[in-house]
Design an enzyme around this catalytic site. Sequence first.
Site, mmCIF file in Angstrom:
data_model
loop_
_atom_site.group_PDB
_atom_site.id
_atom_site.type_symbol
_atom_site.label_atom_id
_atom_site.label_comp_id
_atom_site.label_asym_id
_atom_site.label_seq_id
_atom_site.Cartn_x
_atom_site.Cartn_y
_atom_site.Cartn_z
ATOM 1 N N ASP A 200 -2.884 -18.375 1.287
ATOM 2 C CA ASP A 200 -4.026 -19.063 0.667
ATOM 3 C C ASP A 200 -4.555 -20.156 1.593
ATOM 4 O OD1 ASP A 200 -1.469 -19.949 0.156
ATOM 5 O OD2 ASP A 200 -1.880 -20.752 -1.825
ATOM 6 N N TYR B 167 0.819 -1.215 0.000
ATOM 7 C CA TYR B 167 0.000 0.000 0.000
ATOM 8 C C TYR B 167 0.854 1.267 0.000
ATOM 9 C CZ TYR B 167 -3.972 -3.019 1.062
ATOM 10 O OH TYR B 167 -4.928 -3.988 1.009
ATOM 11 N N ASP C 88 -5.310 -7.038 5.561
ATOM 12 C CA ASP C 88 -6.517 -6.323 5.144
ATOM 13 C C ASP C 88 -7.603 -7.323 4.755
ATOM 14 O OD1 ASP C 88 -8.267 -4.417 4.318
ATOM 15 O OD2 ASP C 88 -7.089 -3.676 2.642
ATOM 16 N N LYS D 285 3.493 -15.446 2.004
ATOM 17 C CA LYS D 285 3.405 -16.159 0.719
ATOM 18 C C LYS D 285 4.840 -16.455 0.297
ATOM 19 C CE LYS D 285 1.037 -17.604 -2.885
ATOM 20 N NZ LYS D 285 0.241 -18.848 -2.812
ATOM 21 N N ASP E 236 -11.035 -8.970 7.323
ATOM 22 C CA ASP E 236 -12.444 -8.888 6.905
ATOM 23 C C ASP E 236 -13.071 -10.279 6.869
ATOM 24 O OD1 ASP E 236 -12.406 -6.183 6.728
ATOM 25 O OD2 ASP E 236 -13.328 -6.095 4.748
#
Length: 365
Positions: A225, A142, A249, A193, A253
Amino acid sequence: MAEFEILVLPGDGIGPEVTAEGVRALEAIGARFGHDFRTSEELVGGACIDAHGIAILPETIEVAERADAVLWGAVGGPKWDDPRASVRPEQGLLALRSSLGLWANLRPVTVDPALIDSSTLKPEVLRGVDILVIRELTSGIYFGRPQERRRTMEGRRAAVDSMTYNEDEIARVAHLGFQLARARRGRVTSVDKANILETSRLWREVVEEVRPEYPDVELEHVLVDAAAMHLIRRPADFDVVITSNLFGDILTDEASMLAGSLGMLPSASLGEVREDGRGRGLYEPIHGSAPDIAGQGVANPLAMFLCTAMLLRHSCGLEAEAQALEAAVAAAIGDGLRTADIAATGEAGLSTREMAEAVLERLAG
Ligand code: NAD
């Protein structure tokens, strides 16, 4: 008598409705335990854009820098939602996070047994869920540069985002994760990852270097994943999860859906933690300004109460007080009290004020 300066930033939509209840909770804690919470209130978000043309005033940021903590409601709404606008409500939040150096976002997700049926997942999967996700907040993809539009050699449109991390940014998240796990079930899951990304390989390496300082804490590395899958298949197995900005992020959620309603979940953004374990922080419910119910007095105030409990714990060092407020919330839920968002289908819910009163009565004992 301990004194604390708290900056309250209600924002837009249901923000002012729920922060008003957070302030009442602070007053009730102050009265019961003998503390003095001095609150001041300023405009942010759309309300500040309307009044001053910007999402937060520089002098409000200065007040935040002197305060022990910031209690944030929510910002935004259809009036200010144009993605092409140069001034946007969420700029207030980003400016505060960066001025206060808030690099860790904490999101606890617990499933109250009395609310287990509010979730779309099966009760047997949700029993015992108590997760604390720590998301790195000020670096990663970001913030990495370059972040830009380009043209290929053939003149086709292209775009680039850059994911960068340095070892210090990773180490401080790892330390925080291990330290908080010690006060919980002693288990850290680091999500990356590393099979594909170089930043993730560095992430894993640095977490392994920090690990020997916490021999009493168990550590596992999980690919993002797989983590996304395990979060809905066996969420009760997670204790503390540490992860980068982008993965955090998305996973936070996903994790929030375990609890059934956005109106139940708090979050804290923390920066430097002092020797005494306290640090300045910004506390906000994970829900937004909910324009569809704003002004009706029906918003669920419980996420805000749980934010206030986090504020007491992390910025004021008041653990017993935090637990008392959390227990009052649990008692109200346990007694069957519900706002509309967590009520059984077709059942009328309590108003914001009625729900808040129910919690504050239980807090007073
Ligand atoms: P939202 O969280 O505001 O609302 C989603 C749904 O959940 C709505 O149906 C709403 O009524 C319900 N809901 C949310 N909080 C509730 C509560 N406390 N009690 C009962 N029901 C509740 O998300 P959205 O609709 O996508 O966003 C609305 C605005 O909020 C947008 O402008 C968005 O940018 C902004 N937003 C701000 C923040 C923030 O200030 N940090 C965070 C998320 C979204």
